[in-house]
Motif scaffolding. Sequence first.
Motif, PDB file in Angstrom:
ATOM      1  N   ILE A 383     -27.086   9.600  29.393  1.00  0.00           N
ATOM      2  CA  ILE A 383     -25.691   9.553  29.817  1.00  0.00           C
ATOM      3  C   ILE A 383     -24.877  10.356  28.808  1.00  0.00           C
ATOM      4  N   ILE A 384     -24.143  11.339  29.298  1.00  0.00           N
ATOM      5  CA  ILE A 384     -23.341  12.211  28.433  1.00  0.00           C
ATOM      6  C   ILE A 384     -21.871  12.046  28.793  1.00  0.00           C
ATOM      7  N   VAL A 385     -21.042  11.678  27.816  1.00  0.00           N
ATOM      8  CA  VAL A 385     -19.596  11.537  28.001  1.00  0.00           C
ATOM      9  C   VAL A 385     -18.921  12.503  27.043  1.00  0.00           C
ATOM     10  N   SER A 386     -18.167  13.452  27.587  1.00  0.00           N
ATOM     11  CA  SER A 386     -17.534  14.456  26.727  1.00  0.00           C
ATOM     12  C   SER A 386     -16.070  14.624  27.107  1.00  0.00           C
ATOM     13  N   ASP A 387     -15.265  14.968  26.106  1.00  0.00           N
ATOM     14  CA  ASP A 387     -13.842  15.258  26.339  1.00  0.00           C
ATOM     15  C   ASP A 387     -13.496  16.571  25.658  1.00  0.00           C
ATOM     16  N   ASP A 388     -12.311  17.098  25.971  1.00  0.00           N
ATOM     17  CA  ASP A 388     -11.844  18.343  25.353  1.00  0.00           C
ATOM     18  C   ASP A 388     -10.645  18.079  24.452  1.00  0.00           C
ATOM     19  N   GLY A 389     -10.688  16.910  23.776  1.00  0.00           N
ATOM     20  CA  GLY A 389      -9.564  16.490  22.951  1.00  0.00           C
ATOM     21  C   GLY A 389      -9.573  17.077  21.558  1.00  0.00           C
ATOM     22  N   HIS A 390      -9.006  16.310  20.615  1.00  0.00           N
ATOM     23  CA  HIS A 390      -8.776  16.833  19.262  1.00  0.00           C
ATOM     24  C   HIS A 390     -10.026  16.814  18.396  1.00  0.00           C
ATOM     25  N   GLY A 391     -11.100  16.153  18.813  1.00  0.00           N
ATOM     26  CA  GLY A 391     -12.333  16.145  18.034  1.00  0.00           C
ATOM     27  C   GLY A 391     -12.202  15.348  16.753  1.00  0.00           C
ATOM     28  N   MET A 392     -13.190  15.496  15.881  1.00  0.00           N
ATOM     29  CA  MET A 392     -13.178  14.752  14.611  1.00  0.00           C
ATOM     30  C   MET A 392     -13.893  15.546  13.538  1.00  0.00           C
ATOM     31  N   ASP A 393     -13.584  15.224  12.277  1.00  0.00           N
ATOM     32  CA  ASP A 393     -14.226  15.932  11.166  1.00  0.00           C
ATOM     33  C   ASP A 393     -15.546  15.265  10.794  1.00  0.00           C
ATOM     34  N   ASP A 394     -16.231  15.856   9.820  1.00  0.00           N
ATOM     35  CA  ASP A 394     -17.555  15.358   9.432  1.00  0.00           C
ATOM     36  C   ASP A 394     -17.494  13.962   8.821  1.00  0.00           C
ATOM     37  N   VAL A 395     -16.448  13.679   8.046  1.00  0.00           N
ATOM     38  CA  VAL A 395     -16.324  12.362   7.408  1.00  0.00           C
ATOM     39  C   VAL A 395     -16.168  11.275   8.458  1.00  0.00           C
ATOM     40  N   ARG A 397     -17.115  11.432  11.600  1.00  0.00           N
ATOM     41  CA  ARG A 397     -18.346  11.323  12.376  1.00  0.00           C
ATOM     42  C   ARG A 397     -19.422  10.544  11.613  1.00  0.00           C
ATOM     43  N   ALA A 398     -19.454  10.682  10.293  1.00  0.00           N
ATOM     44  CA  ALA A 398     -20.475   9.990   9.498  1.00  0.00           C
ATOM     45  C   ALA A 398     -20.293   8.481   9.514  1.00  0.00           C
ATOM     46  N   HIS A 399     -19.038   8.005   9.644  1.00  0.00           N
ATOM     47  CA  HIS A 399     -18.754   6.564   9.594  1.00  0.00           C
ATOM     48  C   HIS A 399     -18.359   6.002  10.956  1.00  0.00           C
ATOM     49  N   LEU A 400     -18.607   6.758  12.009  1.00  0.00           N
ATOM     50  CA  LEU A 400     -18.035   6.455  13.314  1.00  0.00           C
ATOM     51  C   LEU A 400     -18.458   5.089  13.845  1.00  0.00           C
ATOM     52  N   PHE A 401     -19.698   4.669  13.594  1.00  0.00           N
ATOM     53  CA  PHE A 401     -20.206   3.430  14.185  1.00  0.00           C
ATOM     54  C   PHE A 401     -20.127   2.239  13.231  1.00  0.00           C
ATOM     55  N   GLU A 402     -19.404   2.403  12.121  1.00  0.00           N
ATOM     56  CA  GLU A 402     -19.212   1.284  11.208  1.00  0.00           C
ATOM     57  C   GLU A 402     -18.106   0.367  11.728  1.00  0.00           C
ATOM     58  N   ARG A 403     -18.287  -0.916  11.502  1.00  0.00           N
ATOM     59  CA  ARG A 403     -17.300  -1.886  11.981  1.00  0.00           C
ATOM     60  C   ARG A 403     -15.976  -1.740  11.227  1.00  0.00           C
ATOM     61  N   PHE A 404     -14.889  -1.789  11.979  1.00  0.00           N
ATOM     62  CA  PHE A 404     -13.511  -1.718  11.490  1.00  0.00           C
ATOM     63  C   PHE A 404     -13.147  -0.351  10.914  1.00  0.00           C
ATOM     64  N   PHE A 405     -13.988   0.672  11.155  1.00  0.00           N
ATOM     65  CA  PHE A 405     -13.635   2.017  10.693  1.00  0.00           C
ATOM     66  C   PHE A 405     -12.740   2.687  11.734  1.00  0.00           C
ATOM     67  N   GLN A 406     -11.612   3.221  11.267  1.00  0.00           N
ATOM     68  CA  GLN A 406     -10.678   3.922  12.153  1.00  0.00           C
ATOM     69  C   GLN A 406     -10.386   5.286  11.545  1.00  0.00           C
ATOM     70  N   GLY A 407     -11.110   6.287  12.032  1.00  0.00           N
ATOM     71  CA  GLY A 407     -10.957   7.622  11.478  1.00  0.00           C
ATOM     72  C   GLY A 407      -9.655   8.297  11.877  1.00  0.00           C
ATOM     73  N   ASP A 408      -9.066   7.870  12.982  1.00  0.00           N
ATOM     74  CA  ASP A 408      -7.843   8.530  13.458  1.00  0.00           C
ATOM     75  C   ASP A 408      -6.648   7.609  13.335  1.00  0.00           C
ATOM     76  N   ALA A 409      -6.646   6.737  12.305  1.00  0.00           N
ATOM     77  CA  ALA A 409      -5.528   5.806  12.127  1.00  0.00           C
ATOM     78  C   ALA A 409      -4.213   6.541  11.926  1.00  0.00           C
ATOM     79  N   SER A 410      -4.259   7.728  11.403  1.00  0.00           N
ATOM     80  CA  SER A 410      -3.039   8.494  11.165  1.00  0.00           C
ATOM     81  C   SER A 410      -2.354   8.905  12.445  1.00  0.00           C
ATOM     82  N   ARG A 411      -3.079   8.864  13.558  1.00  0.00           N
ATOM     83  CA  ARG A 411      -2.479   9.237  14.839  1.00  0.00           C
ATOM     84  C   ARG A 411      -1.805   8.046  15.525  1.00  0.00           C
TER      85      ARG A 411
END
Length: 450
Positions: A383-395, A397-411
């Motif tokens: 199953i492939i789910v893709s969007d054409d949005g703003h994407g994310m940086d390497d940092v 992506r590295a922590h994406l599946f950690e609990r309570f991690f919010q990489g885009d909190a600034s948005r």
Amino acid sequence: MRTLYTRIVLTVFMILLLSGAIALLVSNVAYYTWWQPTYSEKTSEAASTAVGYFSNHTDQDESALYTFLARTGYQLHVVKADGRVMRYGGSFRDESIDERTVTSVREGTVYEGMRDYPFHLFLLGLFNNEVVNTYVFPLEGPDGVDAVFIRPDLSAQIRELHLFVGLFFALLTGLAFLLIAVATRSIVKPVKSLTDATASVASRKTPRDLPLERSDEIGVLARRFDEMARTIETSEQARRRFVSNVSHEFQSPLTSLTGYASTLVELADEKARPYAEIIRDETTRLSSLTRQLLLLARLDEADISLEQDVLLTTSIEDVIRVLSFQLDQKVIAVVTDLDDMTVKGDPILLAQVWMNLLQNAIHASREGGTIRIKLKRDERVTIIVSDDGHGMDDVTRAHLFERFFQGDASRGTAGTGLGLSIVHDIVSLHGGTIQVESTPGSGTTFTIQL
């Protein structure tokens, strides 16, 4: 990167090579210090005996003498009185010799080439088959004085010994390397078991196949590690129970508060309505958080039945319909390419996966964007789910599946940081994998294989 097994084997093998080189060097020094003069003296005695026998008991046939010496294990390089060179026995590797040496020998001076052969670091003079590494004596015959260069013909004398020594050291080296590899494997195997055990603990699983029965340091380490893992598991179970109980206790009053807050928004006047909306939004967010914590607690307990047939196409389409309002608000199009297929699993949990991924894609997409969902079967269901949005940086992506991690909190997201952690745990519970590819400014693609 070299493994521990490779490192140990190469290290021991290098030690063997270094030991061999040192042993050869020490033996070489011993030869040049003590044995070389003795070796030269023995050849000198043989030459003197031959000269004496030639003078008293033969018919002055130099060729017969040289042939006899060659057959008794010597090799000779004879410079005749007329300048001709005659060879008897084995040939020399290097026959170069100073003409002054030949002249000196003919005048009666003995040449001690074997005794005076210069020291070489790893070259044993005993085996250096050169004319300069010989004992030289004059032999006067009917035709003049011959300069006779003589040394033992080692290739003829100890050929079988050479073969024996060569075979011995070849077998010694091969068997040593094989035994080192086997012995090292027995050392590395329990270490690898401990490495696998650390990975199991990191993924909240019980470690297996620890070498607890060993009585050495590795066994002690394994038993300490097992005790640590049990302590962590006990602590983790207590934490799960606490989170589950607290979330359950919070859920009921939060549900009531959310209802009352919605009613308060409708009844409040213009001045009070903004505050009532904040209360409603925050209670809604807290209610969502407790529901997700309860779901995580349920996943951690791992007592979920995965025996139902789930029609993936229907499951995904139902989630798209549920989120249609949010999609319409941002004018986002959903393009699907779904093959009909069924998997074994929990339909509610799998629906939660599509829900969380689509909500993330909606949040990441710009107005008027497109979300693509593809369902296909290769070796596994993909199953492939893709969007054409703003994407994310390497940092991120590295922590994406950690609990309570919010990489885009600034948005300004109102998320809890648990959505993708829930997705990861549900996919893992179904024996699947999830991967993410993303480039800042170019969108994100999640690939799930079941």
